[in-house]
Every structure is written in structure tokens, then in C-alpha cells.
Design a protein around this motif. Structure first.
Motif, PDB file in Angstrom:
ATOM      1  N   SER A 138       0.835  -1.191   0.000  1.00 34.74           N
ATOM      2  CA  SER A 138       0.000   0.000   0.000  1.00 34.74           C
ATOM      3  C   SER A 138       0.876   1.249   0.000  1.00 34.74           C
ATOM      4  O   SER A 138       2.000   1.240   0.509  1.00 34.74           O
ATOM      5  N   LYS A 139       0.329   2.320  -0.584  1.00 40.57           N
ATOM      6  CA  LYS A 139       1.014   3.606  -0.559  1.00 40.57           C
ATOM      7  C   LYS A 139       0.589   4.460   0.627  1.00 40.57           C
ATOM      8  O   LYS A 139       1.019   5.602   0.759  1.00 40.57           O
ATOM      9  N   LYS A 140      -0.260   3.894   1.481  1.00 44.44           N
ATOM     10  CA  LYS A 140      -0.738   4.635   2.639  1.00 44.44           C
ATOM     11  C   LYS A 140       0.375   4.757   3.674  1.00 44.44           C
ATOM     12  O   LYS A 140       1.017   3.771   4.030  1.00 44.44           O
ATOM     13  N   GLY A 141       0.594   5.977   4.199  1.00 44.27           N
ATOM     14  CA  GLY A 141       1.601   6.194   5.217  1.00 44.27           C
ATOM     15  C   GLY A 141       2.993   6.369   4.641  1.00 44.27           C
ATOM     16  O   GLY A 141       3.220   6.257   3.433  1.00 44.27           O
ATOM     17  N   CYS A 142       3.942   6.635   5.508  1.00 43.92           N
ATOM     18  CA  CYS A 142       5.342   6.834   5.108  1.00 43.92           C
ATOM     19  C   CYS A 142       6.041   5.488   5.003  1.00 43.92           C
ATOM     20  O   CYS A 142       6.048   4.705   5.959  1.00 43.92           O
ATOM     21  N   LEU A 143       6.626   5.199   3.846  1.00 46.38           N
ATOM     22  CA  LEU A 143       7.267   3.910   3.616  1.00 46.38           C
ATOM     23  C   LEU A 143       8.419   3.684   4.589  1.00 46.38           C
ATOM     24  O   LEU A 143       8.588   2.590   5.129  1.00 46.38           O
ATOM     25  N   LYS A 144       9.242   4.711   4.831  1.00 48.67           N
ATOM     26  CA  LYS A 144      10.396   4.565   5.724  1.00 48.67           C
ATOM     27  C   LYS A 144       9.945   4.217   7.141  1.00 48.67           C
ATOM     28  O   LYS A 144      10.562   3.377   7.801  1.00 48.67           O
ATOM     29  N   VAL A 145       8.876   4.856   7.581  1.00 47.32           N
ATOM     30  CA  VAL A 145       8.364   4.570   8.927  1.00 47.32           C
ATOM     31  C   VAL A 145       7.830   3.144   9.003  1.00 47.32           C
ATOM     32  O   VAL A 145       8.087   2.414   9.972  1.00 47.32           O
ATOM     33  N   LYS A 146       7.094   2.720   7.980  1.00 48.40           N
ATOM     34  CA  LYS A 146       6.541   1.360   7.965  1.00 48.40           C
ATOM     35  C   LYS A 146       7.650   0.318   7.984  1.00 48.40           C
ATOM     36  O   LYS A 146       7.577  -0.676   8.720  1.00 48.40           O
ATOM     37  N   ILE A 147       8.683   0.528   7.168  1.00 51.35           N
ATOM     38  CA  ILE A 147       9.791  -0.430   7.122  1.00 51.35           C
ATOM     39  C   ILE A 147      10.527  -0.463   8.446  1.00 51.35           C
ATOM     40  O   ILE A 147      10.914  -1.532   8.946  1.00 51.35           O
ATOM     41  N   ALA A 148      10.736   0.710   9.053  1.00 50.61           N
ATOM     42  CA  ALA A 148      11.448   0.779  10.330  1.00 50.61           C
ATOM     43  C   ALA A 148      10.676   0.043  11.424  1.00 50.61           C
ATOM     44  O   ALA A 148      11.266  -0.728  12.213  1.00 50.61           O
TER      45      ALA A 148
END
Length: 418
Positions: free
Chosen positions: A289-299
Motif C-alpha cells: 500500500s502507498k498509505k503512510g510513510c514507507l520509511k516509517v513502515k519499514i522501520a
């Protein structure tokens, strides 16, 4: 979609050989699956045999369901002869019932790849511009199915076999070959998914083989500690691995739901897709999903997985000294730092990949560009035409809501380039 891209003939040949390698690994993996089941039976390892059969059948049913669902809303886009034959003779549903749906898709991909490489060689001999148009309308469903297979079959099998080796303290020829084949199939499926995104890369979405190598490398460095930790934990506390999987998997499915995914045709089947993503996330990261910040999700994800992996290793080290035999050669003070070191290295390589090697979108309006490309390709019927048209040539066409495979491929690529 039908994508247009310039391609040096030998580069196309390499991709074709890569596809044939995938077919070889697919067949070899099936043969070794049968041989491993027989080996477990002959050795009297009935529990391992039952678990392996469950993994094989469960993964196969999962893949066939996805394949049938995605075929059912994309039958009008079928262009390969083998798939047209199956469609005209009403064989698609029986093929999936007999667990042969993925084989049908593989046959379609091989036919398309062969047609593309022959067309490319003809252009090369005639001195024509080297253009290849790939029939990717249904290829993206194939890529997604193969990726799901990697995490629902290959990795669980690898974990099971490693667990058996740890408990028995010996490596047999069949299990050794099965480990190599499973690892190779996993590598191929991950690399195939990454390279498959290049079909959209005819203009601005540049992707090199080095990018694919680094992409696979960080996945490998993160998967190895995860699988090893699960195998070590299962070798000393086998009855608790199911509870661990179900509890973490349900949490991950809820997280996928919070991302508001929209990959399937109906809400009910969307939950089925989310459940499959939960299985993938149990082992490794996959953006949906493109929802939210990718860097934050991965972290957040990597922190959770690192904590869970450390917990599994800690429980293993607590129980390991109660066992005799092969456990004496596995020193937790060596194994745990090594695996955690590999995990940290994988995260660092992942950061390098996303900072310097991950393909970038040429403009911020990627959603509009994908929609224009999909709308243009929806009207394309000739998968071997070499006129050199690009998706931008269809920009003037009015945008239409995407459905079926066009919607899935557009969403899949948008999430990848996000």
C-alpha cells in the motif's frame, strides 16, 4: 500490460534463459518434493512427512485459488495459444481443480517469452530497431503468484528441513538437494518479481541487474536469520511454533487491513489476499500500500521482526543445553551474534538499495502515468508489434476506471515504486 522497451538482443536472451531456468527449478522442486516425502516415509519420520504434505497441499491450494480468481476476471485478455486452447475447451477450471493452474500460467509465460525472443532475433538480423513488447497483462498475476509461493511453500519447507537436520544432527543427500533447490527457487522468485517491475521501465524507470542482485542480497540477509531462528526454536520447542505463527500472523493481517489494501475484486477475497500477505510478512517485508510513510513502515516492521527473532533465539538458547548430541556443536554465544549480525547487515544493505539503487519515478504523478499506461494497453491486442509506441502516446485518451488485471498490475507497480 503490453510494455514497450528497448533491449539489446543478448540482454533479451539472458532474460529468456532466466525464464527457462525458472521452469527448470519449478519442475525440479516438484520432483524433489515427492522424493523428500518418500524419504521421510522410508525413515519413519511420519510427523515430518505429514507436515511437509500439509505445507505442499496448503500452498498449492492457496496458489490455485489466487490463480483461478485472477483468471476469472481476465479471461478476455488471454492471448497465448495454450491459454486460449484451455479457455475454448473449458479446461481452465479443471486445471485449477487438479492443482495445475500455475503450470498453465507457466506455459503461457514460456510461449510469450519464446515469441518475444524470436521476434527480437528477427529484428536484429534485419537491422531493425531493437524493440520488444512483452505481453504482461497476465504476467503480473504470475509474478505475484510466484512470490506468494516463495513465502507460503519454499521458506516453510526450508524451515522444516533445517529443523529436522538440527534434531537428527545429520544431513542426507535428498534433504541437501532439497535445501539447495528450495533456496534456488526462493532466489529466483524474489529476483523474478524485481526484474518483472522493469517491464514498466521503458521510460524513466531504469533498473539494472545490479539493482536486482542487491535487492535479492538484502532479502537473503534478512531471510536467513529469520528462517534459522525459526528452525532453532522449532527444534527445541516444536509444539509452540504453531502458537507463535498464529499469534503473530493474526497481528500482521490486522496491520495489512489497516493499510486499506484494494487488490482483489470483492471485499471477501480481499481478506484472503491480506491473509496471504500476513504469511509473507511473517518472513519478510513486502509493500502492499502507498498509505503512510514507507520509511516509517519499514522501520517499524524491521524492529518488530528483529525483536521477535531475538526472542526466538533467546528461547532456543534457554532450552538448548537440555539436549544432548548435536546441540553441543551449536554454541548460542556464537550462533546468536552471527545471526543478529547478518540481520543488521541486511538492514544496512536494504538502506543502500533504497537510497541509491531502487528505481525512481520520473515525476510525482506516478498514479496518473500508470493509469494512462494501463488504459492505453487495454486497447492493445498485438503482443509482438514493434511500432515503438509508448504509454505516453495514449495520454490523450480519456482515463477510465481500471478493473481486473489492469488494476492489479497498476497497483502492484505503484506500490513497488512508492
Amino acid at each position: 500490460m503490453v510494455a514497450t522497451q528497448e533491449c539489446f538482443p543478448f540482454g533479451c536472451l539472458l532474460k529468456y534463459l532466466f525464464t527457462l531456468l525458472g521452469l527448470f527449478l519449478f519442475v525440479l522442486d516438484i520432483v524433489l518434493d515427492v522424493r523428500t516425502v518418500v524419504s521421510f516415509y522410508q525413515d519413519g519420520s511420519y510427523v515430518y512427512m505429514a507436515v511437509l504434505i500439509f505445507l505442499l497441499l496448503g500452498s498449492s491450494v492457496l496458489l490455485q485459488v489466487f490463480s483461478w480468481l485472477w483468471y476469472s476476471d481476465s479471461l478476455e485478455l488471454i492471448e497465448t495459444k495454450v491459454e486460449k486452447f484451455a479457455k475454448e475447451h473449458l479446461l481452465i477450471k479443471p486445471f485449477h481443480f487438479l492443482q495445475l493452474g500455475v503450470c498453465l500460467r507457466f506455459a503461457g509465460v514460456i510461449e510469450t517469452s519464446t515469441k518475444d525472443i524470436l521476434h527480437q532475433i528477427t529484428n536484429f538480423r534485419n537491422g531493425a530497431r531493437h524493440i520488444i513488447r512483452e505481453d504482461a497483462k497476465l504476467k503480473y498475476d504470475f509474478l505475484m503468484i510466484r512470490l506468494i509461493e516463495a513465502f507460503s511453500e519454499n521458506i516453510p519447507q526450508l524451515t522444516l528441513i533445517l529443523t529436522r537436520i538440527l534434531q537428527r544432527g545429520e544431513l542426507e543427500l535428498v534433504t541437501g538437494l532439497k535445501i539447495l533447490t528450495t533456496a534456488a527457487a526462493l532466489a529466483f522468485n524474489v529476483a523474478l518479481y524485481h526484474q518483472g517491475m522493469h517491464v514498466y521501465g521503458s521510460k524513466g524507470f531504469k533498473m539494472s541487474w545490479m539493482s536486482t542482485v542487491i535487492y535479492f542480497l538484502w532479502n537473503l540477509l534478512l531471510i536467513i536469520p529469520r528462517v534459522t531462528a525459526l528452525a532453532l526454536f522449532c527444534s527445541v520447542l516444536p509444539c509452540f511454533i504453531i502458537a507463535h505463527f498464529l499469534s503473530l500472523w493474526m497481528l500482521l493481517v490486522l496491520v495489512v487491513w489497516s493499510q486499506k489494501t484494494d487488490h482483489m475484486k470483492s471485499p471477501g477475497w480481499e481478506w484472503f489476499f491480506r491473509a496471504a500477505v500476513g504469511v509473507i510478512w511473517y518472513f519478510n517485508w513486502f509493500n502492499v500500500s502507498k498509505k503512510g510513510c514507507l520509511k516509517v513502515k519499514i522501520a517499524i516492521y524491521n524492529s518488530l521482526m528483529a525483536l521477535d527473532t531475538a526472542m526466538l533465539l533467546g528461547l532456543w538458547s534457554w532450552k538448548v543445553f537440555e539436549y544432548a548430541g548435536c546441540w553441543n556443536s551449536l554454541n548460542p554465544y556464537v550462533v546468536i551474534p552471527t545471526l543478529l549480525g547478518l540481520y543488521v547487515t541486511g538492514i544496512l544493505v536494504k538502506i543502500i538499495y533504497y537510497k541509491w539503487l531502487h528505481p525512481k519515478l520520473p515525476e510525482p504523478s506516478e498514479e496518473r502515468q500508470f493509469r494512462q499506461a494501463a488504459t492505453y494497453d487495454a486497447g492493445s491486442t498485438d503482443s509482438t508489434d514493434s511500432t515503438g509506441l509508448s504509454p505516453e502516446d495514449g495520454a490523450a485518451a480519456p482515463a477510465q476506471p481500471l478493473t481486473g488485471v489492469l488494476k492489479r498490475s497498476s497497483t502492484m507497480v505503484a506500490n513497488f515504486y512508492f
